[in-house]
Design a protein around this motif. Structure first.
Motif, short mmCIF file in Angstrom:
data_model
loop_
_atom_site.label_atom_id
_atom_site.label_comp_id
_atom_site.label_asym_id
_atom_site.label_seq_id
_atom_site.Cartn_x
_atom_site.Cartn_y
_atom_site.Cartn_z
N ILE A 340 64.56 53.76 138.92
CA ILE A 340 63.17 53.77 139.38
C ILE A 340 62.63 52.34 139.51
O ILE A 340 62.01 51.97 140.50
CB ILE A 340 62.29 54.58 138.41
CG1 ILE A 340 62.49 56.08 138.65
CG2 ILE A 340 60.81 54.23 138.58
CD1 ILE A 340 61.79 56.96 137.65
N GLN A 341 62.87 51.51 138.48
CA GLN A 341 62.30 50.17 138.46
C GLN A 341 62.87 49.28 139.56
O GLN A 341 62.26 48.29 139.93
CB GLN A 341 62.54 49.54 137.09
CG GLN A 341 62.02 50.37 135.91
CD GLN A 341 60.54 50.71 136.03
OE1 GLN A 341 59.78 49.99 136.67
NE2 GLN A 341 60.14 51.82 135.44
N GLU A 342 64.05 49.63 140.08
CA GLU A 342 64.68 48.81 141.12
C GLU A 342 64.49 49.39 142.51
O GLU A 342 65.00 48.84 143.48
CB GLU A 342 66.18 48.69 140.81
CG GLU A 342 66.49 48.07 139.45
CD GLU A 342 67.96 48.12 139.11
OE1 GLU A 342 68.74 48.61 139.96
OE2 GLU A 342 68.34 47.66 138.01
N SER A 343 63.78 50.48 142.62
CA SER A 343 63.65 51.17 143.90
C SER A 343 62.70 50.43 144.85
O SER A 343 61.53 50.19 144.51
CB SER A 343 63.13 52.59 143.68
OG SER A 343 62.73 53.18 144.89
N PRO A 344 63.13 50.09 146.04
CA PRO A 344 62.23 49.45 147.01
C PRO A 344 61.12 50.41 147.47
O PRO A 344 60.04 49.97 147.84
CB PRO A 344 63.16 49.07 148.17
CG PRO A 344 64.36 49.95 148.02
CD PRO A 344 64.51 50.21 146.56
N ILE A 345 61.42 51.71 147.44
CA ILE A 345 60.40 52.70 147.81
C ILE A 345 59.26 52.65 146.80
O ILE A 345 58.08 52.63 147.16
CB ILE A 345 61.00 54.12 147.89
CG1 ILE A 345 62.03 54.19 149.01
CG2 ILE A 345 59.91 55.15 148.09
CD1 ILE A 345 62.77 55.51 149.07
N LEU A 346 59.63 52.62 145.52
CA LEU A 346 58.59 52.57 144.49
C LEU A 346 57.81 51.26 144.57
O LEU A 346 56.60 51.23 144.34
CB LEU A 346 59.21 52.71 143.10
CG LEU A 346 58.19 53.02 142.00
CD1 LEU A 346 57.70 54.45 142.13
CD2 LEU A 346 58.77 52.79 140.63
N ALA A 347 58.48 50.18 144.92
CA ALA A 347 57.79 48.89 145.08
C ALA A 347 56.75 48.97 146.19
O ALA A 347 55.63 48.45 146.06
CB ALA A 347 58.81 47.80 145.39
N ALA A 348 57.09 49.67 147.29
CA ALA A 348 56.14 49.84 148.40
C ALA A 348 54.97 50.72 147.96
O ALA A 348 53.81 50.45 148.31
CB ALA A 348 56.85 50.44 149.59
N ILE A 349 55.28 51.78 147.21
CA ILE A 349 54.21 52.66 146.71
C ILE A 349 53.29 51.88 145.76
O ILE A 349 52.07 52.00 145.83
CB ILE A 349 54.83 53.88 146.00
CG1 ILE A 349 55.53 54.78 147.02
CG2 ILE A 349 53.76 54.67 145.24
CD1 ILE A 349 56.30 55.94 146.41
N ARG A 350 53.90 51.10 144.90
CA ARG A 350 53.12 50.29 143.96
C ARG A 350 52.15 49.37 144.69
O ARG A 350 50.98 49.26 144.33
CB ARG A 350 54.08 49.45 143.11
CG ARG A 350 53.44 48.55 142.07
CD ARG A 350 54.54 47.78 141.35
NE ARG A 350 54.06 47.06 140.19
CZ ARG A 350 53.67 45.81 140.18
NH1 ARG A 350 53.68 45.11 141.31
NH2 ARG A 350 53.27 45.23 139.07
#
Length: 631
Positions: A340-350
């Motif tokens: 999760i912490q390395e996910s680029p998708i989560l980075a975009a959501i963040r």
């Protein structure tokens, strides 16, 4: 302590010390509203159902029966019991001991300390500020029995306690346990028997747990058919127009573990490259775990309405006070917590969620200044961490920031307000940092600025000493500490001063300044005539290079500076005290006067004399000279 009773095959354990302490307070403290226990039990049951959904992704056999998640609450007025049962993940023997015999939740010790310190009439409010989880059951129950079977296991276990220092663990006939999940039965106290009434319990469920993502059913008496109370439809999936303020408030209380009303909610659905829904709240009071050392946020991550974790990095640290959820379909359901912490998708959501929250705060600052002031009073110090940490959003955060200033009175001022009222010739945004408004308002360094009507920001938060020196400018105006370097007051058009601070000092005063410079050459970097003082005789300022006075103190106190740099001593040439001291002819008396002036400046700066005994001796000699003993 562990003992074994052969007849019942029950292991008896003593509670961990912190649990015993907490239970004692729960039982002996007076609360005006004990309903919170049911919300906590329902939240635990809903979490167990969500955990099963998550684990079943990789182990489908755990939910092979296909039974939908549900929470069943059963009432028995005759037996005076209330039971909360779920068909979630359940617990093994070891998990029962770990979950119910020890305190693992971060911040619980802080809760207990606050509770112990509170006055009796304040304790009712604290229950709403802290999630006390399962242990809140002992506010209303003489005994609590927990029967649980871990999904995928045959053995079931019973945990039982009266909350008075110990509990028992024993095996249970699988026929008397849930097929999977947990059943919590409360033997209610005499004065809590109202919790066996259908209408009272249904009201609490709807008010406090109406939007948990698991259906809740109620059995009002033994043998009756279950009646659905809530449908388990997640609130965040609904349109804003279909949700009432009360529903938002109820959901906030459930997701935050607090019992206040949120000051702002941010609810939106993002579509496009990434699709997700976010529902976030600004709490109405300070969360008790706001200043945890780890400083994690408290936003829950869902994937397709399946709870994944409440430890995802969904917001930057300076928004860690936010509470809420993010639900997305763009992440795989079987994503690991490490991935999760390395996910680029989560980075975009963040990035998207952060931007929407800051935009909502900006709109609130424009449309409802009174409410925004409440938000800033509570969380301004946290938001200012972003000015230091988040270069990309620094300008946006500076526009949001509100300050106490020498012109703000009881309210706050924005930097836009400050720029609008800048004096002709003023090229910097002036500030002074310290530990309290009282200390700052008494600072001698402010005198020349006040005399000329120049506004100064009064910065009292620890983070202020770090962001202010690191911000290059705001709309073309630099930030300048008034306790550092030379003042440029002579360039600013201002009000009239009592004396002309720019006038050349008399020869006698100039000689005294030179004498002070020579006397103190090992203690200070420089002694010079001041243009910033109008009333005080002396003050200390930092040199142009390096940290200002407050930052240097912070760094030295934290062990980040082995030695402090030498300050600059500024002398007010218009001061009557300085004129009087300059006329002293005896060298030793003049030296004493110079050293006392330096210690006076230290005291005005919030410090102590460097050498207390020498300070006292010099002061005594000065008194003796001024008031000689009679013959």
């Amino acid at each position: 302590m562990t003992t074994m009773t052969q007849e019942h095959a029950a292991e008896q354990h003593s509670f961990e010390a912190d649990v015993s302490r907490l239970l004692h307070m729960m039982v002996h403290s007076v609360y005006s509203d004990k309903d919170v226990f049911l919300r906590e039990l329902i939240s635990n049951a809903a979490d167990a159902c969500e955990k099963l959904r998550y684990e079943a992704i990789s182990q489908p056999g755990l939910a092979a029966d296909g039974a939908p998640s549900r929470i069943l609450i059963s009432l028995d007025e005759d037996k005076r019991t209330l039971t909360v049962e779920d068909n979630g993940i359940g617990m093994s023997r070891e998990e029962l001991v770990d979950a119910l015999g020890t305190i693992a939740r971060s911040g619980t010790r802080a809760f207990m300390e606050r509770l112990e310190a509170a006055k009796a009439n304040d304790k009712a409010e604290l229950i709403g500020q802290f999630g006390v989880g399962f242990y809140s059951s002992f506010m209303v129950a003489d005994r609590v029995d927990v029967v649980s079977r871990r999904a995928g296991q045959d053995q079931a276990w019973k945990w039982s306690s009266d909350g008075k220092g110990s509990y028992t663990i024993s095996p249970v006939d699988p026929a008397d346990a849930p097929a999977r999940g947990t059943r919590v039965t409360l033997q209610l106290m005499e004065d809590a028997k109202s919790y066996t009434g259908k209408w009272a319990v249904e009201r609490i469920i709807r008010e406090q747990s109406g939007h948990v993502p698991v259906p809740i059913e109620l059995v009002e008496k033994a043998g009756a058919e279950p009646a659905k109370v809530t449908d388990g439809v997640a609130l965040w999936t609904k349109s804003r127009s279909d949700i009432t303020k009360e529903e938002y408030n109820d959901f906030y209380r459930g997701v935050s573990g607090q019992y206040d009303e949120p000051l702002l909610n941010v609810h939106f659905r993002a579509e496009g490259r990434h699709e997700y829904t976010a529902l976030a709240f600004v709490p109405g009071s300070l969360p008790f775990d706001l200043f945890d050392v780890e400083r994690h946020g408290r936003m829950k991550l869902y994937v397709k309405r399946v709870f994944i974790t409440d430890d995802a990095d969904l917001l930057p640290r300076y928004l860690r006070f936010m509470r809420g959820i993010v639900d997305t379909a763009d992440l795989p359901l079987n994503i690991s917590r490490e991935m999760i912490q390395e996910s680029p998708i989560l980075a975009a959501i963040r990035k998207g969620v952060t931007s929407r929250i800051l935009t909502a705060l900006e709109k609130q600052a424009e449309s409802d200044t009174e409410n925004f002031d409440k938000i800033w009073e509570l969380f301004g110090a946290i938001l200012k961490e972003g000015i230091y940490d988040d270069f990309e959003r620094r300008t946006q955060l500076l526009k949001l920031a509100r300050f106490k200033t020498t012109a703000s009175g009881e309210g706050h001022r924005s930097l836009a307000d400050y720029l609008k009222d800048m004096k002709e010739g003023q090229s910097a945004i002036y500030y002074i940092a310290g530990t309290s408004l009282e200390q700052l308002n008494a600072s001698p360094q402010l005198e020349g600025f006040r005399a000329r009507g120049i506004e100064v920001l009064l910065l009292t938060d620890l983070v202020d000493s770090f962001w202010a020196p690191n911000v290059q400018d705001f709309e073309g105006k630099s930030f300048k500490s008034i306790t550092q370097g030379l003042s440029d007051l002579d360039k600013v058009a201002g009000g009239e001063t009592k004396e002309d601070s720019t006038a050349k000092p008399s020869d006698e005063v100039a000689a005294f300044v030179e004498f002070a410079r020579e006397t103190l050459k090992e203690e200070v970097a420089e002694v010079r005539v001041s243009s910033r003082l109008t009333e005080s005789a002396v003050c200390l300022v930092a040199s142009e290079q390096g940290p200002d006075r407050q930052l240097e103190k912070i760094l030295q106190g934290a062990g980040r500076l082995s030695t402090a740099s030498k300050p600059v001593l500024e002398i007010n040439p218009q001061s009557k005290l300085i004129s009087g001291l300059a006329s002293i002819s005896e060298t030793s008396a003049k030296e004493d006067a110079v050293w006392l002036l330096l210690d006076e400046a230290r005291i005005l700066d919030g410090d102590k004399p460097a050498h207390p005994r020498a300070f006292a001796d010099r002061l005594s000699r000065l008194f003796e000279a001024a008031f000689p003993a009679k013959a």
